[in-house]
Design a protein around this motif. Structure first.
Motif, mmCIF file in Angstrom:
data_model
loop_
_atom_site.group_PDB
_atom_site.id
_atom_site.type_symbol
_atom_site.label_atom_id
_atom_site.label_comp_id
_atom_site.label_asym_id
_atom_site.label_seq_id
_atom_site.Cartn_x
_atom_site.Cartn_y
_atom_site.Cartn_z
ATOM 1 N N LEU A 23 38.389 1.068 44.069
ATOM 2 C CA LEU A 23 36.992 1.388 43.814
ATOM 3 C C LEU A 23 36.145 1.187 45.074
ATOM 4 O O LEU A 23 35.323 2.041 45.415
ATOM 5 C CB LEU A 23 36.452 0.536 42.667
ATOM 6 C CG LEU A 23 34.989 0.738 42.313
ATOM 7 C CD1 LEU A 23 34.723 2.172 41.896
ATOM 8 C CD2 LEU A 23 34.577 -0.238 41.219
ATOM 9 N N ARG A 24 36.354 0.087 45.782
ATOM 10 C CA ARG A 24 35.601 -0.186 47.008
ATOM 11 C C ARG A 24 35.821 0.925 48.029
ATOM 12 O O ARG A 24 34.875 1.462 48.606
ATOM 13 C CB ARG A 24 36.003 -1.539 47.598
ATOM 14 C CG ARG A 24 35.185 -1.948 48.820
ATOM 15 C CD ARG A 24 35.795 -3.145 49.535
ATOM 16 N NE ARG A 24 37.102 -2.856 50.113
ATOM 17 C CZ ARG A 24 37.305 -2.114 51.197
ATOM 18 N NH1 ARG A 24 36.302 -1.557 51.824
ATOM 19 N NH2 ARG A 24 38.525 -1.906 51.651
ATOM 20 N N GLN A 25 37.075 1.308 48.229
ATOM 21 C CA GLN A 25 37.399 2.365 49.183
ATOM 22 C C GLN A 25 36.774 3.695 48.762
ATOM 23 O O GLN A 25 36.206 4.408 49.599
ATOM 24 C CB GLN A 25 38.919 2.523 49.305
ATOM 25 C CG GLN A 25 39.599 1.382 49.996
ATOM 26 C CD GLN A 25 41.118 1.495 49.932
ATOM 27 O OE1 GLN A 25 41.671 2.382 49.293
ATOM 28 N NE2 GLN A 25 41.795 0.571 50.594
ATOM 29 N N ALA A 26 36.867 4.018 47.476
ATOM 30 C CA ALA A 26 36.316 5.281 46.980
ATOM 31 C C ALA A 26 34.800 5.312 47.149
ATOM 32 O O ALA A 26 34.243 6.319 47.599
ATOM 33 C CB ALA A 26 36.693 5.484 45.513
ATOM 34 N N GLN A 27 34.136 4.227 46.810
ATOM 35 C CA GLN A 27 32.678 4.194 46.923
ATOM 36 C C GLN A 27 32.230 4.353 48.370
ATOM 37 O O GLN A 27 31.307 5.111 48.659
ATOM 38 C CB GLN A 27 32.122 2.905 46.318
ATOM 39 C CG GLN A 27 32.198 2.899 44.811
ATOM 40 C CD GLN A 27 31.812 1.569 44.208
ATOM 41 O OE1 GLN A 27 31.971 0.509 44.810
ATOM 42 N NE2 GLN A 27 31.313 1.605 42.983
ATOM 43 N N GLN A 28 32.878 3.647 49.281
ATOM 44 C CA GLN A 28 32.498 3.748 50.695
ATOM 45 C C GLN A 28 32.737 5.155 51.232
ATOM 46 O O GLN A 28 31.877 5.737 51.897
ATOM 47 C CB GLN A 28 33.264 2.727 51.534
ATOM 48 C CG GLN A 28 32.793 1.314 51.333
ATOM 49 C CD GLN A 28 33.617 0.316 52.139
ATOM 50 O OE1 GLN A 28 34.683 0.625 52.667
ATOM 51 N NE2 GLN A 28 33.118 -0.906 52.225
ATOM 52 N N GLY A 29 33.915 5.701 50.969
ATOM 53 C CA GLY A 29 34.228 7.039 51.453
ATOM 54 C C GLY A 29 33.339 8.101 50.832
ATOM 55 O O GLY A 29 32.841 8.991 51.522
ATOM 56 N N ASN A 30 33.112 7.998 49.542
ATOM 57 C CA ASN A 30 32.287 8.992 48.856
ATOM 58 C C ASN A 30 30.844 8.943 49.326
ATOM 59 O O ASN A 30 30.212 9.995 49.491
ATOM 60 C CB ASN A 30 32.355 8.795 47.340
ATOM 61 C CG ASN A 30 33.695 9.210 46.769
ATOM 62 O OD1 ASN A 30 34.561 9.703 47.473
ATOM 63 N ND2 ASN A 30 33.866 8.991 45.490
ATOM 64 N N GLU A 31 30.334 7.745 49.547
ATOM 65 C CA GLU A 31 28.964 7.637 50.046
ATOM 66 C C GLU A 31 28.831 8.309 51.409
ATOM 67 O O GLU A 31 27.886 9.038 51.671
ATOM 68 C CB GLU A 31 28.555 6.164 50.131
ATOM 69 C CG GLU A 31 27.087 5.977 50.420
ATOM 70 C CD GLU A 31 26.671 4.530 50.295
ATOM 71 O OE1 GLU A 31 25.935 4.070 51.187
ATOM 72 O OE2 GLU A 31 27.075 3.873 49.333
ATOM 73 N N ARG A 32 29.810 8.086 52.264
ATOM 74 C CA ARG A 32 29.805 8.680 53.600
ATOM 75 C C ARG A 32 29.889 10.211 53.538
ATOM 76 O O ARG A 32 29.265 10.908 54.318
ATOM 77 C CB ARG A 32 30.970 8.110 54.416
ATOM 78 C CG ARG A 32 30.973 8.500 55.880
ATOM 79 C CD ARG A 32 32.146 7.877 56.645
ATOM 80 N NE ARG A 32 33.373 8.621 56.408
ATOM 81 C CZ ARG A 32 34.379 8.239 55.608
ATOM 82 N NH1 ARG A 32 34.337 7.111 54.964
ATOM 83 N NH2 ARG A 32 35.450 8.992 55.458
ATOM 84 N N LEU A 33 30.630 10.741 52.562
ATOM 85 C CA LEU A 33 30.858 12.180 52.446
ATOM 86 C C LEU A 33 29.867 12.894 51.530
ATOM 87 O O LEU A 33 29.930 14.120 51.392
ATOM 88 C CB LEU A 33 32.279 12.444 51.939
ATOM 89 C CG LEU A 33 33.420 11.992 52.858
ATOM 90 C CD1 LEU A 33 34.760 12.096 52.133
ATOM 91 C CD2 LEU A 33 33.417 12.798 54.141
ATOM 92 N N GLY A 34 28.988 12.146 50.882
ATOM 93 C CA GLY A 34 28.033 12.766 49.967
ATOM 94 C C GLY A 34 28.657 13.204 48.650
ATOM 95 O O GLY A 34 28.219 14.173 48.042
ATOM 96 N N ILE A 35 29.670 12.477 48.213
ATOM 97 C CA ILE A 35 30.367 12.790 46.968
ATOM 98 C C ILE A 35 29.927 11.809 45.892
ATOM 99 O O ILE A 35 29.784 10.614 46.150
ATOM 100 C CB ILE A 35 31.897 12.721 47.163
ATOM 101 C CG1 ILE A 35 32.336 13.809 48.131
ATOM 102 C CG2 ILE A 35 32.635 12.822 45.832
ATOM 103 C CD1 ILE A 35 33.785 13.720 48.547
ATOM 104 N N THR A 36 29.726 12.321 44.696
ATOM 105 C CA THR A 36 29.425 11.479 43.546
ATOM 106 C C THR A 36 30.485 11.744 42.483
ATOM 107 O O THR A 36 31.235 12.721 42.571
ATOM 108 C CB THR A 36 28.020 11.777 42.981
ATOM 109 O OG1 THR A 36 27.922 13.176 42.682
ATOM 110 C CG2 THR A 36 26.939 11.392 43.982
ATOM 111 N N GLY A 37 30.542 10.876 41.468
ATOM 112 C CA GLY A 37 31.498 11.116 40.401
ATOM 113 C C GLY A 37 31.825 9.883 39.614
ATOM 114 O O GLY A 37 31.139 8.867 39.686
ATOM 115 N N ALA A 38 32.907 9.992 38.840
ATOM 116 C CA ALA A 38 33.361 8.902 37.983
ATOM 117 C C ALA A 38 34.880 8.903 37.943
ATOM 118 O O ALA A 38 35.515 9.955 38.016
ATOM 119 C CB ALA A 38 32.799 9.053 36.584
ATOM 120 N N LEU A 39 35.430 7.711 37.814
ATOM 121 C CA LEU A 39 36.873 7.516 37.725
ATOM 122 C C LEU A 39 37.138 6.619 36.530
ATOM 123 O O LEU A 39 36.470 5.596 36.368
ATOM 124 C CB LEU A 39 37.383 6.845 39.004
ATOM 125 C CG LEU A 39 38.846 6.402 39.046
ATOM 126 C CD1 LEU A 39 39.785 7.606 39.025
ATOM 127 C CD2 LEU A 39 39.105 5.556 40.287
#
Length: 141
Positions: A23-39
Motif C-alpha cells: 500500500l505504501r509503495q502504491a500510494q507513493q507511486g500513484n501520487e507521483r504519477l497522478g493515478i487514483t484508485g482502490a485496491l
C-alpha cells in the motif's frame, strides 16, 4: 481520463506487514504519477481500479505484470471515463472476505477466468460504487 480494472492472485498469503508495504509503495507511486484508485485484497486475491491518463495506466499495468507478489493478472475493463471516482485517494485499500468479492458486480471467480467474461460496460458504474463502499468500510478487528 481512463480506468483499468484488473484481478490477480497473490503469489503467497500476504501478511499484514507485506500488505502495508504494498500500500505504501502504491500510494507513493500513484501520487507521483497522478493515478487514483482502490485496491481490495481477500482470500489470496487482488482486485484494483486505477484511474488516470491512458498512457500512464498502460505503462503501470505492464509494470504490474512483472510484480512477483501476484500472478494471473487479468484485465476486466480498460476504457475511457468521464471523471475520476476515486479522486480523493492515491490508493484506497481494504482487506475483504471472499463474500465481499462476490458482491462486486462483474467479479469473476479465478477458476472461471478462462471462461467468457461478462461485459462490464453496463456494470462499470455499479462495480465502481461497490469498490468505493468496500474501500470505505471499517476494517474488521
Amino acid at each position: 481520463m481512463h480506468h483499468i480494472i484488473y484481478m490477480s492472485t497473490a503469489s503467497w498469503p500476504m501478511t499484514d506487514a507485506e500488505l502495508q508495504e504494498l500500500l505504501r509503495q502504491a500510494q507513493q507511486g500513484n501520487e507521483r504519477l497522478g493515478i487514483t484508485g482502490a485496491l481490495v485484497y481477500g482470500d489470496g486475491q487482488f482486485m484494483q481500479i486505477m484511474e488516470g491518463e491512458q498512457a500512464t495506466l498502460e505503462t503501470l499495468y505492464a509494470h504490474l505484470g512483472q510484480d512477483r507478489r501476484h500472478k494471473g493478472l487479468f484485465k476486466l475493463a480498460d476504457r475511457p471515463i468521464i471523471e475520476r471516482r476515486f479522486s480523493e485517494w492515491s490508493m484506497a485499500f481494504q482487506v475483504v472476505s471472499p463474500a465481499g468479492f462476490e458482491q462486486l458486480v462483474g467479479y469473476v471467480a479465478p477458476a472461471r477466468l478462462t471462461q467468457q467474461l461478462p461485459d462490464l460496460g453496463a456494470a462499470d458504474s455499479l462495480f465502481v460504487e461497490r469498490m468505493r463502499s468496500l474501500a470505505l468500510a471499517p476494517v474488521p478487528e
